[in-house]
Design a protein around this motif. Structure first.
Motif, short mmCIF file in Angstrom:
data_model
loop_
_atom_site.label_atom_id
_atom_site.label_comp_id
_atom_site.label_asym_id
_atom_site.label_seq_id
_atom_site.Cartn_x
_atom_site.Cartn_y
_atom_site.Cartn_z
N ALA A 168 4.31 -29.40 15.37
CA ALA A 168 4.52 -27.99 15.05
C ALA A 168 3.38 -27.40 14.25
O ALA A 168 3.23 -26.18 14.17
N ALA A 169 2.53 -28.24 13.64
CA ALA A 169 1.40 -27.74 12.87
C ALA A 169 0.25 -27.30 13.76
O ALA A 169 -0.63 -26.56 13.32
N ASN A 170 0.24 -27.77 15.00
CA ASN A 170 -0.81 -27.41 15.95
C ASN A 170 -0.60 -25.98 16.42
O ASN A 170 0.46 -25.66 16.99
N PRO A 171 -1.55 -25.06 16.21
CA PRO A 171 -1.34 -23.65 16.61
C PRO A 171 -1.01 -23.48 18.08
O PRO A 171 -0.31 -22.54 18.45
N TYR A 172 -1.48 -24.40 18.95
CA TYR A 172 -1.12 -24.30 20.37
C TYR A 172 0.38 -24.50 20.59
O TYR A 172 0.92 -24.06 21.60
N ASN A 173 1.04 -25.20 19.66
CA ASN A 173 2.46 -25.50 19.81
C ASN A 173 3.37 -24.52 19.08
O ASN A 173 4.58 -24.72 19.05
N TRP A 174 2.81 -23.51 18.46
CA TRP A 174 3.64 -22.51 17.80
C TRP A 174 4.50 -21.78 18.81
O TRP A 174 4.16 -21.69 20.00
N THR A 175 5.63 -21.26 18.34
CA THR A 175 6.53 -20.55 19.24
C THR A 175 5.89 -19.27 19.75
O THR A 175 4.96 -18.72 19.14
N ARG A 176 6.39 -18.80 20.87
CA ARG A 176 5.84 -17.57 21.45
C ARG A 176 6.01 -16.39 20.51
O ARG A 176 5.11 -15.55 20.36
N ARG A 177 7.16 -16.32 19.83
CA ARG A 177 7.40 -15.22 18.89
C ARG A 177 6.39 -15.26 17.75
O ARG A 177 5.87 -14.21 17.35
N LYS A 178 6.09 -16.44 17.24
CA LYS A 178 5.14 -16.56 16.15
C LYS A 178 3.74 -16.14 16.60
O LYS A 178 3.03 -15.41 15.91
N LYS A 179 3.36 -16.58 17.79
CA LYS A 179 2.04 -16.21 18.31
C LYS A 179 1.93 -14.71 18.52
O LYS A 179 0.91 -14.09 18.17
N LEU A 180 2.96 -14.11 19.08
CA LEU A 180 2.93 -12.67 19.33
C LEU A 180 2.87 -11.88 18.03
O LEU A 180 2.14 -10.88 17.93
N SER A 181 3.62 -12.33 17.02
CA SER A 181 3.62 -11.63 15.74
C SER A 181 2.25 -11.70 15.07
O SER A 181 1.73 -10.69 14.58
N LEU A 182 1.64 -12.88 15.09
CA LEU A 182 0.33 -13.02 14.48
C LEU A 182 -0.74 -12.29 15.28
O LEU A 182 -1.67 -11.71 14.70
N SER A 183 -0.61 -12.28 16.60
CA SER A 183 -1.56 -11.53 17.43
C SER A 183 -1.46 -10.04 17.13
O SER A 183 -2.49 -9.35 17.06
N LEU A 184 -0.25 -9.54 16.96
CA LEU A 184 -0.07 -8.13 16.61
C LEU A 184 -0.72 -7.81 15.27
O LEU A 184 -1.37 -6.77 15.12
N LEU A 185 -0.58 -8.71 14.30
CA LEU A 185 -1.17 -8.48 12.99
C LEU A 185 -2.70 -8.45 13.07
O LEU A 185 -3.36 -7.60 12.45
N ILE A 186 -3.28 -9.36 13.85
CA ILE A 186 -4.73 -9.38 14.01
C ILE A 186 -5.21 -8.11 14.73
O ILE A 186 -6.25 -7.54 14.38
N CYS A 187 -4.44 -7.65 15.71
CA CYS A 187 -4.80 -6.42 16.42
C CYS A 187 -4.71 -5.20 15.50
O CYS A 187 -5.57 -4.31 15.56
N LEU A 188 -3.70 -5.15 14.64
CA LEU A 188 -3.59 -4.04 13.68
C LEU A 188 -4.75 -4.07 12.70
O LEU A 188 -5.31 -3.02 12.35
N TYR A 189 -5.10 -5.24 12.23
CA TYR A 189 -6.25 -5.42 11.34
C TYR A 189 -7.52 -4.86 12.00
O TYR A 189 -8.27 -4.07 11.41
N THR A 190 -7.75 -5.24 13.25
CA THR A 190 -8.93 -4.78 13.99
C THR A 190 -8.88 -3.27 14.21
O THR A 190 -9.90 -2.58 14.05
N PHE A 191 -7.71 -2.77 14.56
CA PHE A 191 -7.55 -1.34 14.84
C PHE A 191 -7.87 -0.50 13.60
O PHE A 191 -8.56 0.52 13.68
N VAL A 192 -7.38 -0.93 12.44
CA VAL A 192 -7.60 -0.17 11.21
C VAL A 192 -9.08 -0.12 10.85
O VAL A 192 -9.61 0.93 10.47
N VAL A 193 -9.78 -1.25 10.99
CA VAL A 193 -11.20 -1.28 10.65
C VAL A 193 -12.00 -0.36 11.57
O VAL A 193 -12.87 0.39 11.12
N TYR A 194 -11.70 -0.42 12.87
CA TYR A 194 -12.42 0.44 13.81
C TYR A 194 -12.05 1.91 13.63
O TYR A 194 -12.92 2.80 13.74
N THR A 195 -10.79 2.18 13.36
CA THR A 195 -10.37 3.57 13.18
C THR A 195 -11.05 4.19 11.96
O THR A 195 -11.40 5.38 11.95
N SER A 196 -11.25 3.38 10.93
CA SER A 196 -11.86 3.88 9.70
C SER A 196 -13.31 4.31 9.91
O SER A 196 -13.86 5.02 9.07
#
Length: 625
Positions: A168-196
């Protein structure tokens, strides 16, 4: 949820303040037991090379209650040891079967495992068959829980790996929900920097009036921000690839500084101070622009990575376009500082979310910290991560060379990389010139105010959605099905959608150039920009997949260099757009840019047909049979 918070910066601070009493890792809990094959390595015969460096088997060692007995203990049970050896051989056979399956799959796909710019430690972990899912992302279905037999070095060190193939410590084995949540956070981070970056454009007139500067000088606030987030990845991207540091410390520290610097930026009383602060704002916001894709690559297998990358690129692509919309209606009412306040309000919640919920995703970094915990709880110094061994003698000069010199060397010596850098820079420069030409078209010809001009930028969002739909359809219905039947083709096959899409930027620019006039409805030039945006998105997606597959060893550095080239030309385009359109007019000036985009049509087709030849002549690229 506990694991996410534990691995996030907040959890690490709690662990530090409580001396690891709360939010413990499995190795720190009283009931923790190493897999049997790991115990066998520690309890090996003294004549075995691995036994030569076994230390810390006394009861005084912290965690000694979990330490396997020394092989010299007088109560050794030969029959039990034989059973353990048999279990170990069975585990090795199972693991070798998993390795063979993954290797066969990777051979069929030609390219697995190379496209994520992994550190040397990560590549070594893949090579050891840490898990089927981790072996280049070849696994398409969940794998059985098979113990991973760790390897040993000649000096007796035990290379710390994942405990099981479904660890479970291997990021490839994380649950789909966890991956999607973290991907959304990274996308929001990127969006805010570019929007600024582009949120500033609505304030240019107010800044001119407040500080008494010309329009070109006032545009420096946008240009210098873009230059800042082009320079930043040259430093921060290599730092995030060092397992001793990892991605999270770079993200959190720089994002904290981004938010802090945004406060005086909104309150500054001199224009020189504003320009300097805008540069540092872009500089400290930059890590997500190069390392965000690497974080997604830490979590997603190769087959699914293009879909995750599309979301990340879309966030970066739409950010600048939506900036003028967010500030276009408020700035005329509240004043020029309002757009800079909005940057604070957007970035602060993202920082808090990252602080609480963003865990470390780098596999080598995770394994390095696991090795440290195992040394602490077992008292054995034999536990080492591959990255610790690889980087034991690394010098700062090596990091600097890989960060600054190597990408430039590859760019100069490799024609394929040179084309990609030049073409993406031109496309990005043209994109940012829109922030200068839109105010010359829509308010002048169509009597629109700043808010309405901001709404016109929504055509970039529409073009992005259209580009995503087309590219996803191609991947799902064409590329993935072909790959499932015949295996992954050579990297040049990734460029097929770009062969058609590369014509779109030229068509869109010429359409905008010669329909932007009072006698033609405003929707006509807007459609031209939409065509430009959608086709550029598809071309960029193809290029961003092609480069890491062809140059896996230098992918991270090349992305950082690409970001620098794009941002440098975008910075220049914001400045030269004023004299360009002032001297040539909107029609001729945009036509000149359309003519430059023809370089992309020729280059993409040449790269498709001669890319394999260029790669065979390059000493930097991966070679495919």
């Amino acid at each position: 949820m506990e694991a996410i918070i534990r691995d996030a910066p907040l959890g690490q601070i709690i662990r530090f303040l409580t001396k690891n009493k709360y939010l413990q890792y499995p190795e720190e809990k009283p009931d923790f037991q190493l897999p049997e094959c790991w115990v066998d390595l520690l309890n090996a015969e003294r004549g075995h090379p691995a036994a030569a460096t076994t230390t810390g088997t006394t009861s005084e060692t912290p965690g000694a209650d979990r330490q396997p007995r020394s092989p010299a203990s007088p109560d050794r049970d030969p029959e039990k040891e034989e059973q353990q050896q048999q279990q170990r051989r069975e585990a090795e056979n199972n693991n070798n079967d998993a390795d063979a399956a993954a290797a066969e799959k990777a051979k069929e796909e030609n390219i697995d495992g190379g496209g994520r710019g992994s550190s040397s430690g990560d590549e070594e972990s893949h090579g050891r068959g840490a898990s089927v899912a981790d072996s280049g992302g070849a696994a398409l279905h969940p794998v059985a829980s098979v113990p991973v037999v760790p390897k040993t070095t000649r000096d007796g060190a035990i290379l710390v790996d994942w405990y099981y193939t479904d660890d479970a410590a291997n990021p490839y084995n994380w649950t789909r929900r966890k991956k999607l949540s973290l991907s959304l956070l990274i996308c929001l981070y990127t969006f805010v920097v570019y929007t600024s970056s582009a949120i500033y454009t609505s304030s240019i007139d107010g800044i001119r009036a407040r500080f008494g500067v010309s329009g070109i000088v006032a545009s420096l606030g946008l240009a210098i921000y873009v230059l800042g987030y082009g320079v930043g990845p040259l430093l921060f991207s290599p730092l995030s690839e060092i397992p001793r540091i990892g991605r999270n410390p770079v993200y959190i520290v720089t994002m904290f500084l981004f938010v802090i610097i945004s406060i005086p930026t909104a309150l500054v009383s001199s224009y020189a101070g504003l320009v300097v602060l805008r540069f540092f704002q872009g500089f400290f916001g930059s890590p997500c622009l190069a390392s965000g894709g690497a974080s997604l690559g830490d979590m997603y297998a190769l087959q699914y990575l293009p879909y995750a990358m599309m979301a990340w690129v879309a966030a970066a692509y739409c950010g600048p376009a939506l900036g003028p919309l967010l500030s276009g209606f408020s700035v005329p009412v509240e004043g020029w500082r309002w757009s800079l306040y909005e940057s604070i309000w957007a970035s602060a919640p993202v920082l808090i979310a990252m602080f609480v919920f963003l865990p470390e995703t780098s596999g080598p970094s995770i394994l390095l910290h696991r090795a440290r915990r195992l040394r602490r709880v077992t008292g054995s110094d034999r536990f080492m991560s591959q990255s610790e061994i690889d980087q034991r003698n690394m010098k700062p000069s090596t990091v600097i060379f890989d960060a600054l010199i190597k990408p430039m060397e590859i760019t100069i010596k490799d024609p394929a990389v040179l084309f990609v850098q030049v073409y993406t820079a031109i496309i990005y420069g043209i994109y940012y010139s829109f922030f200068e030409v839109f105010p010359l078209v829509y308010p002048v010809y169509y009597n629109m105010n700043y808010g309405e001009v901001g709404l016109v930028f929504l055509c970039i969002l529409v073009s992005c959605i259209f580009g995503v739909a087309v590219y996803v359809a191609y991947l799902y219905y064409v590329f993935d099905r072909r790959a499932a039947r015949f295996g992954f083709p050579a990297p040049e096959a990734r460029l097929k959608p770009a062969l058609i899409a590369c014509v779109g930027p030229t068509i869109g620019l010429f359409m905008f150039a010669w329909t932007a006039r009072r006698s033609i409805h405003w929707i006509a030039p807007t459609i031209g920009i939409t065509i430009y945006g959608a086709t550029v998105f598809i071309v960029m997606q193809c290029i961003f997949v092609y480069i890491p597959l062809s140059y896996p060893m230098y992918a991270a550095s090349l992305f950082a260099a690409n970001d620098f080239f794009r941002s440098a030309l975008a910075c220049g385009s914001i400045i030269f757009a004023h004299p360009l359109y002032g001297n040539l007019g909107v029609a001729r000036g945009t036509s000149l840019l359309g003519g430059l985009s023809v370089i992309g049509i020729i280059g993409i087709w040449l790269l498709y047909f001669y890319g394999a030849k260029l790669r065979s002549l390059s000493k930097f690229t991966a070679h495919y049979e």
